[in-house]
Design a protein around this motif. Sequence first.
Motif, PDB file in Angstrom:
ATOM      1  N   UNK A  19      -6.897  -3.845  -8.121  1.00  0.00           N
ATOM      2  CA  UNK A  19      -6.391  -4.543  -6.942  1.00  0.00           C
ATOM      3  C   UNK A  19      -4.876  -4.375  -6.904  1.00  0.00           C
ATOM      4  N   UNK A  20      -4.326  -4.111  -5.744  1.00  0.00           N
ATOM      5  CA  UNK A  20      -2.876  -3.955  -5.635  1.00  0.00           C
ATOM      6  C   UNK A  20      -2.381  -4.619  -4.356  1.00  0.00           C
ATOM      7  N   UNK A  21      -1.206  -5.217  -4.459  1.00  0.00           N
ATOM      8  CA  UNK A  21      -0.591  -5.876  -3.317  1.00  0.00           C
ATOM      9  C   UNK A  21       0.918  -5.806  -3.467  1.00  0.00           C
ATOM     10  N   UNK A  22       1.593  -5.877  -2.372  1.00  0.00           N
ATOM     11  CA  UNK A  22       3.045  -5.796  -2.382  1.00  0.00           C
ATOM     12  C   UNK A  22       3.651  -7.043  -3.004  1.00  0.00           C
ATOM     13  N   UNK A  23       4.686  -6.860  -3.806  1.00  0.00           N
ATOM     14  CA  UNK A  23       5.378  -7.991  -4.410  1.00  0.00           C
ATOM     15  C   UNK A  23       6.161  -8.764  -3.364  1.00  0.00           C
ATOM     16  N   UNK A  43       1.168  -6.776   3.088  1.00  0.00           N
ATOM     17  CA  UNK A  43       1.012  -7.675   1.954  1.00  0.00           C
ATOM     18  C   UNK A  43      -0.436  -7.784   1.509  1.00  0.00           C
ATOM     19  N   UNK A  44      -1.383  -7.423   2.394  1.00  0.00           N
ATOM     20  CA  UNK A  44      -2.786  -7.558   2.039  1.00  0.00           C
ATOM     21  C   UNK A  44      -3.202  -6.659   0.893  1.00  0.00           C
ATOM     22  N   UNK A  45      -2.515  -5.520   0.737  1.00  0.00           N
ATOM     23  CA  UNK A  45      -2.823  -4.610  -0.359  1.00  0.00           C
ATOM     24  C   UNK A  45      -4.177  -3.955  -0.182  1.00  0.00           C
ATOM     25  N   UNK A  46      -4.819  -3.657  -1.314  1.00  0.00           N
ATOM     26  CA  UNK A  46      -6.101  -2.979  -1.266  1.00  0.00           C
ATOM     27  C   UNK A  46      -6.745  -2.954  -2.627  1.00  0.00           C
ATOM     28  N   UNK A  47      -7.855  -2.220  -2.737  1.00  0.00           N
ATOM     29  CA  UNK A  47      -8.586  -2.128  -3.992  1.00  0.00           C
ATOM     30  C   UNK A  47      -9.267  -0.773  -4.062  1.00  0.00           C
ATOM     31  N   UNK A  65       0.693   4.933  -0.818  1.00  0.00           N
ATOM     32  CA  UNK A  65       0.037   5.526   0.346  1.00  0.00           C
ATOM     33  C   UNK A  65      -1.103   4.648   0.846  1.00  0.00           C
ATOM     34  N   UNK A  66      -1.924   4.136  -0.058  1.00  0.00           N
ATOM     35  CA  UNK A  66      -3.084   3.353   0.354  1.00  0.00           C
ATOM     36  C   UNK A  66      -2.711   1.926   0.732  1.00  0.00           C
ATOM     37  N   UNK A  67      -1.720   1.376   0.035  1.00  0.00           N
ATOM     38  CA  UNK A  67      -1.356  -0.019   0.275  1.00  0.00           C
ATOM     39  C   UNK A  67      -0.259  -0.200   1.287  1.00  0.00           C
TER      40      UNK A  67
END
Length: 338
Positions: A248-252, A196-200, A190-192
């Motif tokens: 930190x999370x980002x799309x593979x 590709x930038x992802x989030x934290x 939901x947040x990411x």
Amino acid sequence: MENASHPARRTVIAVRDVADLMVWPWFSLAKSPRHTPIAFEQGAVRIRVEPAGALGIATLWDADVLVWAASQLTEALDAGRTPSRHLETPAYPLLRFLGRSVGRHDYALLRAAFDRLAATRIETTLRAGPEGPARFRWLEGWEPTAAGVRLTLPDWLFTAVCERRVLTLDPGYFALTGGVARWLYRLVRKMGGWQRGGGAIGLHRLHARSGSPVRPAEFARHIRRIAASGLPGYRLSIERGGGEERLLFSRERTAANLSTAPCGQSVNDDGTSHLSEIGRSPCRLAGERHPDSESSPWPASPIRPYNLYNLNNNRLLAADSSTPPPVDKSSGPGRTPR
């Protein structure tokens, strides 16, 4: 339209979840019964989730039923059909959609999930009307039928789907075994999003958002272990600094989202597998999975074989409703329920 609505006509449909359920603490993250209410407040959003009797609060594995319902309703909307908050289906395709086995115990667990969803009481200001907080249960009712089972969704949830407040999930979500891992995937999705930038997000904030009753230090250990393993479609890492850890999370980057220019050359000869025996795979049988824990995001335990008897027999009707709802003591729901 208030008549019973049958599920989507296509066999394979996208897995979808209601976005409002993905970032707030609505469900228990443990398979053991939770009787302590969930109380959460952030800004204008207030949520209180209470159990009824000995059933306990509905779990994230129980919420798979709501994922199935959201997927069916969205598919109906995409096909131009008028959906209904009443859904009727055989239990077998519902279990298969969720990636579960279809033995007698699996039907009993499904029935127990219906009971908890119908008993859990929710009060929230999220998407509430001018008259005050919305009050509902995850299922307004359910009943076995000759065809299988008939579920009635609350207006709050049904309206969210009709307003297209849904997001597509990776089917690998159903294989996540730990409650924290399941909850974290939904929040990251939901947040990411797909960017590709992802989030934290800080681990203290994560703990508050989860509604988990465990101590913050223990919850942080769960998050670190999950970050080391990753989640379907996302890369995770822990950033330390400023007196607080952040996830930190980002799309593979996968073959599906990589862009390459054509090389302008012809393709080589047809590929062959070079197997020595026609019709026989050289791969070893995979009948075991890695050990499971509450924080492990991956399947565990021996894979149970299909129960072909249940292809033509609905075990949901045979589940003994006079006994307490069963607790799933399997290692994980990769191909097992709840």
